[in-house]
Design a protein around this motif. Structure first.
Motif, PDB file in Angstrom:
ATOM      1  N   ASP A  44      34.926  44.363  52.563  1.00  0.00           N
ATOM      2  CA  ASP A  44      35.223  42.925  52.565  1.00  0.00           C
ATOM      3  C   ASP A  44      34.088  42.080  51.992  1.00  0.00           C
ATOM      4  OD1 ASP A  44      37.840  42.946  53.542  1.00  0.00           O
ATOM      5  OD2 ASP A  44      37.150  43.058  55.618  1.00  0.00           O
ATOM      6  N   GLY A  45      33.464  42.558  50.932  1.00  0.00           N
ATOM      7  CA  GLY A  45      32.421  41.783  50.270  1.00  0.00           C
ATOM      8  C   GLY A  45      31.075  41.800  50.971  1.00  0.00           C
ATOM      9  N   LYS A  46      30.947  42.590  52.021  1.00  0.00           N
ATOM     10  CA  LYS A  46      29.674  42.699  52.731  1.00  0.00           C
ATOM     11  C   LYS A  46      29.118  44.111  52.559  1.00  0.00           C
ATOM     12  CE  LYS A  46      30.575  39.225  56.268  1.00  0.00           C
ATOM     13  NZ  LYS A  46      30.629  38.974  57.725  1.00  0.00           N
ATOM     14  N   VAL A  47      27.799  44.206  52.569  1.00  0.00           N
ATOM     15  CA  VAL A  47      27.111  45.484  52.402  1.00  0.00           C
ATOM     16  C   VAL A  47      26.548  45.910  53.755  1.00  0.00           C
ATOM     17  CG1 VAL A  47      25.289  46.714  51.177  1.00  0.00           C
ATOM     18  CG2 VAL A  47      26.531  44.860  50.024  1.00  0.00           C
ATOM     19  N   TYR A  48      26.841  47.149  54.132  1.00  0.00           N
ATOM     20  CA  TYR A  48      26.409  47.675  55.431  1.00  0.00           C
ATOM     21  C   TYR A  48      25.548  48.919  55.231  1.00  0.00           C
ATOM     22  CZ  TYR A  48      30.261  44.747  57.057  1.00  0.00           C
ATOM     23  OH  TYR A  48      31.098  43.696  57.304  1.00  0.00           O
ATOM     24  N   ASP A  49      24.415  48.968  55.924  1.00  0.00           N
ATOM     25  CA  ASP A  49      23.580  50.163  55.950  1.00  0.00           C
ATOM     26  C   ASP A  49      23.955  50.934  57.209  1.00  0.00           C
ATOM     27  OD1 ASP A  49      21.688  52.152  56.080  1.00  0.00           O
ATOM     28  OD2 ASP A  49      19.966  50.813  55.827  1.00  0.00           O
ATOM     29  N   VAL A  50      24.762  51.972  57.031  1.00  0.00           N
ATOM     30  CA  VAL A  50      25.284  52.723  58.172  1.00  0.00           C
ATOM     31  C   VAL A  50      24.581  54.079  58.347  1.00  0.00           C
ATOM     32  CG1 VAL A  50      27.542  51.610  58.158  1.00  0.00           C
ATOM     33  CG2 VAL A  50      27.168  53.634  56.741  1.00  0.00           C
ATOM     34  N   SER A  51      23.409  54.209  57.746  1.00  0.00           N
ATOM     35  CA  SER A  51      22.664  55.468  57.812  1.00  0.00           C
ATOM     36  C   SER A  51      22.453  55.939  59.242  1.00  0.00           C
ATOM     37  CB  SER A  51      21.307  55.323  57.129  1.00  0.00           C
ATOM     38  OG  SER A  51      21.448  54.785  55.845  1.00  0.00           O
ATOM     39  N   SER A  52      22.075  55.023  60.120  1.00  0.00           N
ATOM     40  CA  SER A  52      21.767  55.402  61.504  1.00  0.00           C
ATOM     41  C   SER A  52      23.034  55.675  62.324  1.00  0.00           C
ATOM     42  CB  SER A  52      20.939  54.300  62.174  1.00  0.00           C
ATOM     43  OG  SER A  52      21.687  53.088  62.217  1.00  0.00           O
ATOM     44  N   TYR A  53      24.187  55.321  61.788  1.00  0.00           N
ATOM     45  CA  TYR A  53      25.439  55.472  62.543  1.00  0.00           C
ATOM     46  C   TYR A  53      26.247  56.705  62.125  1.00  0.00           C
ATOM     47  CZ  TYR A  53      29.921  54.248  64.663  1.00  0.00           C
ATOM     48  OH  TYR A  53      31.075  54.265  65.400  1.00  0.00           O
ATOM     49  N   LEU A  54      25.864  57.351  61.048  1.00  0.00           N
ATOM     50  CA  LEU A  54      26.671  58.449  60.515  1.00  0.00           C
ATOM     51  C   LEU A  54      26.956  59.544  61.548  1.00  0.00           C
ATOM     52  CD1 LEU A  54      25.352  58.895  56.884  1.00  0.00           C
ATOM     53  CD2 LEU A  54      27.498  57.894  57.635  1.00  0.00           C
ATOM     54  N   LYS A  79      21.123  38.097  51.743  1.00  0.00           N
ATOM     55  CA  LYS A  79      20.694  38.918  50.605  1.00  0.00           C
ATOM     56  C   LYS A  79      21.927  39.357  49.830  1.00  0.00           C
ATOM     57  CE  LYS A  79      17.591  42.125  48.900  1.00  0.00           C
ATOM     58  NZ  LYS A  79      17.253  41.784  47.577  1.00  0.00           N
ATOM     59  N   LEU A  80      21.857  39.272  48.499  1.00  0.00           N
ATOM     60  CA  LEU A  80      22.957  39.695  47.645  1.00  0.00           C
ATOM     61  C   LEU A  80      22.618  41.021  46.991  1.00  0.00           C
ATOM     62  CD1 LEU A  80      23.918  36.356  45.853  1.00  0.00           C
ATOM     63  CD2 LEU A  80      25.073  37.448  47.766  1.00  0.00           C
ATOM     64  N   TYR A  81      23.582  41.913  46.972  1.00  0.00           N
ATOM     65  CA  TYR A  81      23.427  43.223  46.347  1.00  0.00           C
ATOM     66  C   TYR A  81      24.536  43.431  45.328  1.00  0.00           C
ATOM     67  CZ  TYR A  81      20.444  44.278  50.377  1.00  0.00           C
ATOM     68  OH  TYR A  81      19.462  44.264  51.317  1.00  0.00           O
ATOM     69  N   THR A  95      26.745  44.736  63.200  1.00  0.00           N
ATOM     70  CA  THR A  95      25.327  44.975  63.492  1.00  0.00           C
ATOM     71  C   THR A  95      24.631  45.725  62.353  1.00  0.00           C
ATOM     72  OG1 THR A  95      25.720  47.054  64.663  1.00  0.00           O
ATOM     73  CG2 THR A  95      25.762  45.022  65.976  1.00  0.00           C
ATOM     74  N   PHE A  96      25.414  46.338  61.466  1.00  0.00           N
ATOM     75  CA  PHE A  96      24.847  47.100  60.353  1.00  0.00           C
ATOM     76  C   PHE A  96      24.842  46.312  59.042  1.00  0.00           C
ATOM     77  CE2 PHE A  96      26.592  50.296  63.299  1.00  0.00           C
ATOM     78  CZ  PHE A  96      25.435  51.001  63.567  1.00  0.00           C
ATOM     79  N   CYS A  97      25.327  45.080  59.065  1.00  0.00           N
ATOM     80  CA  CYS A  97      25.416  44.261  57.855  1.00  0.00           C
ATOM     81  C   CYS A  97      24.015  43.892  57.374  1.00  0.00           C
ATOM     82  CB  CYS A  97      26.232  43.005  58.119  1.00  0.00           C
ATOM     83  SG  CYS A  97      26.496  42.020  56.632  1.00  0.00           S
ATOM     84  N   ILE A  98      23.744  44.158  56.088  1.00  0.00           N
ATOM     85  CA  ILE A  98      22.431  43.844  55.518  1.00  0.00           C
ATOM     86  C   ILE A  98      22.523  42.786  54.411  1.00  0.00           C
ATOM     87  CG2 ILE A  98      21.386  46.051  56.111  1.00  0.00           C
ATOM     88  CD1 ILE A  98      21.892  46.901  53.172  1.00  0.00           C
ATOM     89  N   GLY A  99      23.747  42.422  54.025  1.00  0.00           N
ATOM     90  CA  GLY A  99      23.895  41.412  52.984  1.00  0.00           C
ATOM     91  C   GLY A  99      25.317  41.353  52.469  1.00  0.00           C
ATOM     92  N   GLU A 100      25.465  40.670  51.348  1.00  0.00           N
ATOM     93  CA  GLU A 100      26.780  40.511  50.744  1.00  0.00           C
ATOM     94  C   GLU A 100      26.785  41.063  49.332  1.00  0.00           C
ATOM     95  OE1 GLU A 100      28.120  36.480  50.987  1.00  0.00           O
ATOM     96  OE2 GLU A 100      28.123  36.484  53.168  1.00  0.00           O
ATOM     97  N   LEU A 101      27.974  41.377  48.866  1.00  0.00           N
ATOM     98  CA  LEU A 101      28.146  41.867  47.507  1.00  0.00           C
ATOM     99  C   LEU A 101      28.050  40.690  46.547  1.00  0.00           C
ATOM    100  CD1 LEU A 101      28.784  44.470  45.943  1.00  0.00           C
ATOM    101  CD2 LEU A 101      31.186  43.814  46.042  1.00  0.00           C
TER     102      LEU A 101
END
Length: 132
Positions: A27-37, A6-8, A74-80
């Motif tokens: 590094d050009g990747k998008v991470y959803d770190v909500s659960s890790y904060l 998925k591209l964001y 493990t938190f990667c959801i896509g790329e920029l």
């Protein structure tokens, strides 16, 4: 069959900037770190400060370990999406005239202070020289 990534856009990633919904770009990747904060050793404020922009340099400067980098994957959801052109704010001629008019108004409004300082200085200097 290869998995599609998925591209964001940076705008999309920067919309997710709260403690309950936090994305970072590294590094050009998008991470959803909500659960890790809550578990982040540096605190959630450090991660929240990195939203809305490319946080690669911040991430590298922090000196994360190899295990931290593996956990991050493990938190990667896509790329920029680097093909997206960032939107630039274009100022119209009318807006430029408005800014110029505001500057003129400020100049007119605050001319009294420097003029008063110069005037008082001249009077004090004149009185000082007159006494001699």
């Amino acid at each position: 069959m290869p998995q599609l990534t998925k591209l964001y856009t940076m705008a999309e990633a920067s919309d997710h900037n709260t403690k309950d919904d936090c994305w970072v770009v590294i590094d050009g990747k998008v991470y959803d770190v909500s659960s890790y904060l809550d578990d982040h050793p540096g605190g959630d404020d450090v991660v929240l400060a990195a939203t809305g922009r490319d946080a690669t340099e911040d991430f590298e400067d922090a000196g994360h370990s190899k295990s931290a980098k593996e956990l991050m994957e493990t938190f990667c959801i896509g790329e920029l999406d680097t093909s997206a052109i960032p939107e630039l704010e274009i100022i119209s001629k009318k807006q430029r005239r408005d800014y110029a008019q505001k500057l003129v108004e400020l100049t007119k409004q605050y001319w009294v202070v420097p003029t008063t300082v110069v005037g008082v200085s001249v009077v004090v200097g004149f009185l000082y020289l007159r006494k001699k």
